[in-house]
Scaffold this motif. Structure first.
Motif, PDB file in Angstrom:
ATOM      1  N   MET A  52      -0.101  22.093 -13.584  1.00  0.00           N
ATOM      2  CA  MET A  52      -0.035  20.782 -14.216  1.00  0.00           C
ATOM      3  C   MET A  52      -1.386  20.082 -13.999  1.00  0.00           C
ATOM      4  O   MET A  52      -1.902  20.020 -12.898  1.00  0.00           O
ATOM      5  N   SER A  53      -1.911  19.522 -15.082  1.00  0.00           N
ATOM      6  CA  SER A  53      -3.185  18.801 -14.974  1.00  0.00           C
ATOM      7  C   SER A  53      -2.914  17.364 -14.533  1.00  0.00           C
ATOM      8  O   SER A  53      -1.795  16.864 -14.625  1.00  0.00           O
ATOM      9  N   VAL A  54      -3.968  16.712 -14.109  1.00  0.00           N
ATOM     10  CA  VAL A  54      -3.855  15.327 -13.662  1.00  0.00           C
ATOM     11  C   VAL A  54      -3.438  14.415 -14.821  1.00  0.00           C
ATOM     12  O   VAL A  54      -2.819  13.375 -14.620  1.00  0.00           O
ATOM     13  N   PHE A  55      -3.755  14.818 -16.060  1.00  0.00           N
ATOM     14  CA  PHE A  55      -3.401  14.009 -17.226  1.00  0.00           C
ATOM     15  C   PHE A  55      -1.897  13.964 -17.471  1.00  0.00           C
ATOM     16  O   PHE A  55      -1.391  13.023 -18.049  1.00  0.00           O
ATOM     17  N   ASP A  56      -1.186  14.988 -17.005  1.00  0.00           N
ATOM     18  CA  ASP A  56       0.267  15.059 -17.176  1.00  0.00           C
ATOM     19  C   ASP A  56       1.022  14.625 -15.927  1.00  0.00           C
ATOM     20  O   ASP A  56       2.246  14.654 -15.900  1.00  0.00           O
ATOM     21  N   ALA A  57       0.297  14.241 -14.894  1.00  0.00           N
ATOM     22  CA  ALA A  57       0.914  13.914 -13.609  1.00  0.00           C
ATOM     23  C   ALA A  57       1.783  12.664 -13.723  1.00  0.00           C
ATOM     24  O   ALA A  57       1.442  11.718 -14.436  1.00  0.00           O
ATOM     25  N   PRO A  58       2.909  12.654 -13.004  1.00  0.00           N
ATOM     26  CA  PRO A  58       3.740  11.443 -12.962  1.00  0.00           C
ATOM     27  C   PRO A  58       2.958  10.298 -12.309  1.00  0.00           C
ATOM     28  O   PRO A  58       1.992  10.512 -11.570  1.00  0.00           O
ATOM     29  N   ASP A  59       3.397   9.082 -12.584  1.00  0.00           N
ATOM     30  CA  ASP A  59       2.704   7.890 -12.092  1.00  0.00           C
ATOM     31  C   ASP A  59       2.552   7.876 -10.578  1.00  0.00           C
ATOM     32  O   ASP A  59       1.487   7.540 -10.061  1.00  0.00           O
ATOM     33  N   ASP A  60       3.621   8.244  -9.848  1.00  0.00           N
ATOM     34  CA  ASP A  60       3.544   8.192  -8.390  1.00  0.00           C
ATOM     35  C   ASP A  60       2.560   9.226  -7.834  1.00  0.00           C
ATOM     36  O   ASP A  60       1.921   8.986  -6.808  1.00  0.00           O
ATOM     37  N   VAL A  61       2.371  10.342  -8.540  1.00  0.00           N
ATOM     38  CA  VAL A  61       1.378  11.333  -8.125  1.00  0.00           C
ATOM     39  C   VAL A  61      -0.034  10.764  -8.336  1.00  0.00           C
ATOM     40  O   VAL A  61      -0.930  10.980  -7.520  1.00  0.00           O
ATOM     41  N   LEU A  62      -0.213  10.015  -9.415  1.00  0.00           N
ATOM     42  CA  LEU A  62      -1.511   9.381  -9.649  1.00  0.00           C
ATOM     43  C   LEU A  62      -1.835   8.385  -8.544  1.00  0.00           C
ATOM     44  O   LEU A  62      -2.983   8.297  -8.089  1.00  0.00           O
ATOM     45  N   ALA A  77      -5.025  -1.948  -6.514  1.00  0.00           N
ATOM     46  CA  ALA A  77      -4.173  -0.750  -6.508  1.00  0.00           C
ATOM     47  C   ALA A  77      -4.899   0.399  -5.821  1.00  0.00           C
ATOM     48  O   ALA A  77      -4.302   1.136  -5.021  1.00  0.00           O
ATOM     49  N   TRP A  78      -6.169   0.556  -6.108  1.00  0.00           N
ATOM     50  CA  TRP A  78      -6.952   1.629  -5.488  1.00  0.00           C
ATOM     51  C   TRP A  78      -7.049   1.413  -3.976  1.00  0.00           C
ATOM     52  O   TRP A  78      -6.841   2.329  -3.193  1.00  0.00           O
ATOM     53  N   ARG A  79      -7.335   0.156  -3.562  1.00  0.00           N
ATOM     54  CA  ARG A  79      -7.480  -0.130  -2.127  1.00  0.00           C
ATOM     55  C   ARG A  79      -6.171   0.015  -1.361  1.00  0.00           C
ATOM     56  O   ARG A  79      -6.169   0.382  -0.189  1.00  0.00           O
ATOM     57  N   HIS A  80      -5.063  -0.329  -2.021  1.00  0.00           N
ATOM     58  CA  HIS A  80      -3.775  -0.355  -1.313  1.00  0.00           C
ATOM     59  C   HIS A  80      -2.822   0.751  -1.773  1.00  0.00           C
ATOM     60  O   HIS A  80      -1.618   0.664  -1.522  1.00  0.00           O
ATOM     61  N   ALA A  81      -3.360   1.768  -2.407  1.00  0.00           N
ATOM     62  CA  ALA A  81      -2.512   2.855  -2.902  1.00  0.00           C
ATOM     63  C   ALA A  81      -1.748   3.540  -1.770  1.00  0.00           C
ATOM     64  O   ALA A  81      -0.620   4.000  -1.966  1.00  0.00           O
ATOM     65  N   GLY A  82      -2.318   3.564  -0.597  1.00  0.00           N
ATOM     66  CA  GLY A  82      -1.645   4.192   0.543  1.00  0.00           C
ATOM     67  C   GLY A  82      -0.377   3.470   0.959  1.00  0.00           C
ATOM     68  O   GLY A  82       0.515   4.073   1.570  1.00  0.00           O
ATOM     69  N   SER A  83      -0.246   2.214   0.600  1.00  0.00           N
ATOM     70  CA  SER A  83       0.955   1.456   0.973  1.00  0.00           C
ATOM     71  C   SER A  83       2.061   1.548  -0.089  1.00  0.00           C
ATOM     72  O   SER A  83       3.153   1.022   0.117  1.00  0.00           O
ATOM     73  N   PHE A  84       1.777   2.207  -1.219  1.00  0.00           N
ATOM     74  CA  PHE A  84       2.783   2.345  -2.270  1.00  0.00           C
ATOM     75  C   PHE A  84       3.941   3.197  -1.774  1.00  0.00           C
ATOM     76  O   PHE A  84       3.753   4.252  -1.180  1.00  0.00           O
ATOM     77  N   ARG A 136      10.734   2.119  -3.298  1.00  0.00           N
ATOM     78  CA  ARG A 136      10.926   0.687  -3.550  1.00  0.00           C
ATOM     79  C   ARG A 136      10.740   0.309  -5.015  1.00  0.00           C
ATOM     80  O   ARG A 136      11.064  -0.805  -5.411  1.00  0.00           O
ATOM     81  N   GLY A 137      10.222   1.210  -5.832  1.00  0.00           N
ATOM     82  CA  GLY A 137      10.019   0.926  -7.245  1.00  0.00           C
ATOM     83  C   GLY A 137       9.003   1.861  -7.857  1.00  0.00           C
ATOM     84  O   GLY A 137       8.328   2.617  -7.155  1.00  0.00           O
ATOM     85  N   SER A 138       8.891   1.789  -9.154  1.00  0.00           N
ATOM     86  CA  SER A 138       7.965   2.674  -9.866  1.00  0.00           C
ATOM     87  C   SER A 138       6.524   2.189  -9.682  1.00  0.00           C
ATOM     88  O   SER A 138       6.268   1.040  -9.325  1.00  0.00           O
ATOM     89  N   ALA A 139       5.602   3.082  -9.972  1.00  0.00           N
ATOM     90  CA  ALA A 139       4.181   2.745  -9.876  1.00  0.00           C
ATOM     91  C   ALA A 139       3.823   1.648 -10.876  1.00  0.00           C
ATOM     92  O   ALA A 139       3.034   0.754 -10.564  1.00  0.00           O
ATOM     93  N   SER A 140       4.413   1.704 -12.072  1.00  0.00           N
ATOM     94  CA  SER A 140       4.090   0.679 -13.066  1.00  0.00           C
ATOM     95  C   SER A 140       4.598  -0.689 -12.624  1.00  0.00           C
ATOM     96  O   SER A 140       3.898  -1.697 -12.777  1.00  0.00           O
ATOM     97  N   THR A 141       5.787  -0.745 -12.034  1.00  0.00           N
ATOM     98  CA  THR A 141       6.320  -2.018 -11.535  1.00  0.00           C
ATOM     99  C   THR A 141       5.432  -2.547 -10.411  1.00  0.00           C
ATOM    100  O   THR A 141       5.135  -3.746 -10.353  1.00  0.00           O
ATOM    101  N   TRP A 142       5.007  -1.660  -9.539  1.00  0.00           N
ATOM    102  CA  TRP A 142       4.129  -2.033  -8.427  1.00  0.00           C
ATOM    103  C   TRP A 142       2.830  -2.625  -8.958  1.00  0.00           C
ATOM    104  O   TRP A 142       2.407  -3.709  -8.547  1.00  0.00           O
ATOM    105  N   LEU A 143       2.184  -1.933  -9.907  1.00  0.00           N
ATOM    106  CA  LEU A 143       0.919  -2.419 -10.457  1.00  0.00           C
ATOM    107  C   LEU A 143       1.115  -3.721 -11.220  1.00  0.00           C
ATOM    108  O   LEU A 143       0.335  -4.669 -11.065  1.00  0.00           O
TER     109      LEU A 143
END
Length: 190
Positions: free
Chosen positions: A1-11, A59-66, A70-77
């Motif tokens: 699987m390429s990064v382009f097809d990766a699920p949001d939480d993997v990104l 999001a980049w700085r705090h990605a480790g706290s995702f 608790r919710g989807s990546a899109s909701t978090w962002l």
């Protein structure tokens, strides 16, 4: 699987790991939604783009706290975007604002200038009378909405929650409609 097809939480996990490809795909995937949400709050494209950019940085700085539990990546962002948008609204409001100073506020006043307008337009008399019967908080929200303010902007100006602003506008409209129709009935009644 390429990064382009990766699920949001993997990104987001890729962001946390410093993966530049994951960051590019994440930004491509969420930039337009982030700008769109910020624009709904701010009504200014440039300011919305600035907020979206800051949200991506956070999001980049705090990605480790995702936490995907608790919710989807899109909701978090989008929560980050929402909070930054509200902060931007608060920052751009340099002084308290009195909605009664709007040009349409004369509809709620008893003054010679408003009376002259009322003589020319009977409907204005009815609206003014109906508007006077609406509670002041709702009247202020209605006047701002009539002047083109969004519910988000009314909430920011009045320092109230968005839901309260929407309720004041809606309740005010209902009361205004009822009072206006009652005045019409009085004029038609023999």
């Amino acid at each position: 699987m390429s990064v382009f097809d990766a699920p949001d939480d993997v990104l987001v996990a890729g962001l946390a790991a410093g993966d530049a490809d994951a960051a590019r795909v994440f930004v491509d995937r969420f930039a337009s939604r982030s700008i769109g949400l910020a624009y709904q709050f701010l009504g200014d494209r440039a300011a919305a783009e600035d907020v979206a950019q800051e949200a991506m940085l956070r999001a980049w700085r705090h990605a480790g706290s995702f936490d995907a539990r608790r919710g989807s990546a899109s909701t978090w962002l989008l929560t980050i975007v929402r909070n930054l948008s509200i902060d931007a609204l608060r920052m751009r409001r340099p002084q308290p604002f009195d909605p009664m100073s709007l040009p349409v506020a004369h509809l709620a006043e008893e003054s010679p200038a408003a009376e002259h307008v009322a003589e020319q337009h009977e409907d204005v008399v009815r609206v003014r009378g109906a508007l006077a019967s609406v509670p002041i908080e709702q009247r202020r929200a209605l006047l701002m909405a009539y002047a083109g303010f969004t519910a988000h902007e009314v909430a920011a100006v009045e320092s109230i929650p968005l839901g309260t602003a929407k309720t004041r506008i809606r309740s005010g409209m209902i009361k205004l409609r009822v009072a206006y129709l009652a005045e019409l009935d009085e004029e038609v009644a023999p």
